[in-house]
Design an enzyme around this catalytic site. Sequence first.
Site, short mmCIF file in Angstrom:
data_model
loop_
_atom_site.label_atom_id
_atom_site.label_comp_id
_atom_site.label_asym_id
_atom_site.label_seq_id
_atom_site.Cartn_x
_atom_site.Cartn_y
_atom_site.Cartn_z
N SER A 235 0.79 -1.24 0.00
CA SER A 235 0.00 0.00 0.00
C SER A 235 0.82 1.29 0.00
CB SER A 235 -0.94 0.03 1.20
OG SER A 235 -2.00 -0.83 0.94
N LYS B 213 0.21 3.43 -2.91
CA LYS B 213 -0.98 4.29 -3.04
C LYS B 213 -0.58 5.76 -3.08
CE LYS B 213 -4.27 0.98 -1.13
NZ LYS B 213 -4.10 -0.16 -0.29
N TYR C 15 -4.11 -2.04 -9.90
CA TYR C 15 -4.02 -2.06 -8.44
C TYR C 15 -3.07 -3.18 -7.96
CZ TYR C 15 -5.20 -2.45 -3.57
OH TYR C 15 -5.08 -2.51 -2.21
N TYR D 238 -4.46 3.47 8.14
CA TYR D 238 -5.80 2.88 8.32
C TYR D 238 -6.34 3.27 9.69
CZ TYR D 238 -3.06 0.34 4.97
OH TYR D 238 -2.20 0.04 3.98
N VAL E 124 1.30 -3.74 3.74
CA VAL E 124 1.30 -5.05 4.42
C VAL E 124 2.55 -5.89 4.09
CG1 VAL E 124 -1.19 -5.26 4.83
CG2 VAL E 124 -0.22 -6.15 2.70
N1 GLN Z 1 -2.36 -5.56 -1.76
C1 GLN Z 1 -2.91 -5.35 -0.46
C2 GLN Z 1 -4.41 -5.52 -0.53
O1 GLN Z 1 -5.01 -4.98 -1.40
C3 GLN Z 1 -2.54 -3.98 0.02
C4 GLN Z 1 -2.98 -3.73 1.41
C5 GLN Z 1 -1.98 -3.01 2.28
O2 GLN Z 1 -0.78 -2.94 2.05
N2 GLN Z 1 -2.51 -2.52 3.35
O3 GLN Z 1 -5.01 -6.17 0.25
#
Ligand code: GLN
Length: 306
Positions: free
Chosen positions: A65, A68, A190, A242, A260
């Site tokens: 993420s 993003k 994505y 988050y 993650v």
């Molecule tokens: N690829 C992960 C997902 O879409 C990204 C989530 C993350 O890094 N928080 O679930």
Amino acid sequence: MTQNYQDILEDIYHETRPLLGQGRVADYIPALAQVDHSKYGIAIETLEGKSYQVGDANIPFSIQSISKVFLLSMVIRVLGKKLWSRVGREASGTAFNSLVQLETEHGIPRNPLINAGALVVSDCLCTFSPQPLRHLLEFVRELSSNPQIQYDSLIANSERKFGHRNAALVHFMKSFGNIKNDVDEVLNIYFHQCALMMSCVDLARAFLFLANEGIHPHTQEALLTPSQSKRVNAVMQSCGFYDESGEFAFTVGLPGKSGVGGGIVAVVPKRLSICVWSPELNAKGNSLVGMKALELFTTKTGISIF
Ligand code: GLN
């Protein structure tokens, strides 16, 4: 204030190593579970051009993420304020992949740094870029001055195979008219952005423009206006972790973004950027050691935006 960042990084590294083993590597994307749990690195890049590193700071990992922020920057650069009719900028207080707010909020995600928001941003990129994945790769390579950066197709395919929640999010938003392109194309962008492989050094470099009012520190190219750069930092500050965004502001006090894969990048405006990688996560999906390392960094240096 002059700081001996190398000594500080080494202190933090030794102080936090005993925490390895207390978190859990993300395994809901099977290819991510293969990572060596014990990897741990930190890198700092300053606007003056100095680099400081400790541990596994040069090993590429799945940035997940953190990507993003790259997508958001690319899209804000082209769409400017128009983006905010498609996605909000308010903390969600929910998990990164939550569906709960989308129904009552008519398919408009709370912010661009949760999965739903990043899917809308990916849709925007898909609309204006004829080759979105190539465009994104060129952007991150330019930002980090590393032409070797690649997508890991095994991770991208593993996400596609097991990404039912992301598929649900994109279909649900399409039903509200907030996804304009083909859902599979949007998901492909994505999943690939999440599967970008970058090291702590690459990421610390790549985020430096956000410490520099949107200007690439080496080429001097204005990638964002100062106002756009300020907005991206503000969204990282309020939404980058988050439902642990408040905790990160409280304990670390910098704009930042986690993934993650266990990476966290944070920005010290007008000074530096820092990236930590340790794959084991806490219950909120953020790197357990990374959160602690950054808390110690701002405590030991006295740096904070507050
Ligand atoms: N690829 C992960 C997902 O879409 C990204 C989530 C993350 O890094 N928080 O679930």
